[in-house]
Motif scaffolding. Structure first.
Motif, short mmCIF file in Angstrom:
data_model
loop_
_atom_site.label_atom_id
_atom_site.label_comp_id
_atom_site.label_asym_id
_atom_site.label_seq_id
_atom_site.Cartn_x
_atom_site.Cartn_y
_atom_site.Cartn_z
N LEU A 115 8.15 3.37 -44.43
CA LEU A 115 8.25 2.27 -45.17
C LEU A 115 9.68 2.32 -45.74
O LEU A 115 10.33 3.24 -45.69
CB LEU A 115 7.65 2.31 -46.49
N PRO A 138 10.41 -6.32 -48.64
CA PRO A 138 9.93 -4.99 -48.14
C PRO A 138 8.49 -5.39 -47.38
O PRO A 138 8.08 -6.57 -47.19
CB PRO A 138 9.32 -4.08 -49.66
N VAL A 146 3.64 -0.91 -49.75
CA VAL A 146 4.87 -0.44 -50.42
C VAL A 146 4.54 -0.54 -52.42
O VAL A 146 3.73 -1.31 -52.36
CB VAL A 146 6.14 -1.62 -50.35
#
Length: 391
Positions: A115, A138, A146
């Motif tokens: 991530l 993200p 996330v």
């Protein structure tokens, strides 16, 4: 050296759609209805998907890339504005910014999860004046969410908007600072979230996507942008010449999702939790098997992981990839770091800019994981990997 069982009766891909008789009936019924597009199935799918993820609004669109593009448009991305995303994602997560003329910047990854590393994002933000960057995208990579609460706090601190790319994680969740489950796409932290219904995703419609949000202003803007910038809602019009009248109020696109695909999505949605449970069951079996193979390192897990992908890292990724293909197992690599693509190198990015992402790419492999994968097929995959590692 372990014995490898006979070849499977069908090739085993890394992902596969699961279409049932109920799915087929849902599509056929819609094909026999009065509407193939812009009909009632679109609104029904939107309503049910919004309820599934816990968001106030959902807007169905033609695919996940269209969803990202519309999000960037709705948030007002302008030429020259700078947006941060991860290098470990499909290119569309970055391309949506380029469609609007914006500049894409990257932050390196957490090597344990792949991530985007929010600490790396913070360092990037702190190294420039406030206002230098405008947004953050993200990605809930492989199905691992996330921490959107932390991302929101960071965005608030530096004045950024936030798009959650949750194509890999419908049904996934993370635990917030109060220990509460926060479902991907529920709109509690991100301004907008996007999903894809590509065949290998949790919900398969062939092509299709969804945008979710809790912001009413963005919802109405998205409805216009997906249909040429046109509204037929009298409350939104500047004038009304009659029942036929519609207004093009801005430059939009034809990013609509047709009714027959929405009907398929509605049917698939009824099995979403069942499919998610099976994905987690398969992932747990992989975890147990690879705990006995030190050369095989899975990515980090969590209770809210949605397991779109099961990714391992091995010393000889190319060797394992080729060996599995000879056994009719078709693994895949997710992803080639976006900044190393020729297009982005043409914008100034180079190999070596994000060493953690590049080290991950050198060793990663997505192995078969989908709800209709049988226990015997999974065991065959495990045995073939074990055989390769033992060699």
């Amino acid at each position: 050296m372990p014995d490898v069982p006979p070849m499977p009766t069908r090739p085993i891909a890394y992902g596969r759609q699961h279409i049932t008789d109920d799915d087929v009936r849902a599509v056929v019924e819609t094909l026999h209805s009065d509407y193939l597009t812009q009909g009632p199935k679109v609104a029904e799918f939107e309503e049910k998907f919004a309820a599934y993820v816990g968001a106030r609004y959902a807007v169905a669109v033609s695919n996940g890339t269209a969803a990202l593009h519309l999000c960037a448009l709705a948030l007002g991305v302008q030429p020259g504005q700078r947006v941060i995303t991860t290098p470990i994602t499909f290119a569309a997560s970055a391309n949506c910014v380029r469609y609007c003329g914006g500049e894409v910047h990257f932050a390196d990854i957490d090597p344990a999860s792949a991530l985007i590393d929010l600490q790396q994002v913070r360092r990037l933000l702190e190294s420039h004046p406030r206002g230098h960057f405008h947004g953050l995208i993200p990605v809930d990579f492989a199905g691992l969410p996330v921490n959107l609460e932390a991302a929101r706090q960071l965005c608030n601190e530096f004045g950024l908007w936030l798009i959650e790319d949750s194509c890999h994680a419908p049904g996934g969740f993370f635990l917030d600072s109060q220990g509460r489950e926060q479902r991907c796409g529920n709109g509690q932290f991100a301004d907008l979230a996007i999903f894809s219904f590509h065949p290998v995703k949790h919900i398969a419609t062939g092509e299709g996507g969804m945008i979710t949000t809790n912001r009413e202003d963005l919802y109405w803007e998205l409805l216009k942008l997906r249909t040429h910038g046109i509204t037929k809602d009298p409350a939104q019009m500047q004038r009304n010449d009659g029942g036929w009248y519609m207004e093009m109020q801005e430059l939009g696109y034809n990013y609509r999702m047709p009714d027959m695909l929405c009907a398929l999505g509605i049917s698939q949605l009824t099995r979403a939790d069942e499919g998610l449970a099976r994905r987690r069951q398969l992932a747990a079996r992989y975890d147990a098997a690879f705990a006995e193979m030190p050369a095989v390192r899975p990515l980090a897990s969590a209770s809210g992981h949605a397991y779109h992908l099961y990714v391992i890292q091995v010393p000889d990724r190319k060797g394992l990839y080729d060996a599995l293909r000879t056994r009719e197992i078709f693994a895949q690599v997710h992803y080639i770091p976006v900044h190393t693509m020729p297009y982005y190198q043409g914008l100034g990015w180079q190999p070596g800019n994000f060493p953690l992402a590049e080290a991950y790419y050198a060793h990663c492999l997505s192995i078969p994981l989908f709800p209709s994968l049988t226990d015997d097929e999974q065991q065959y995959v495990i045995d073939c990997i074990q055989e390769f590692v033992a060699r």
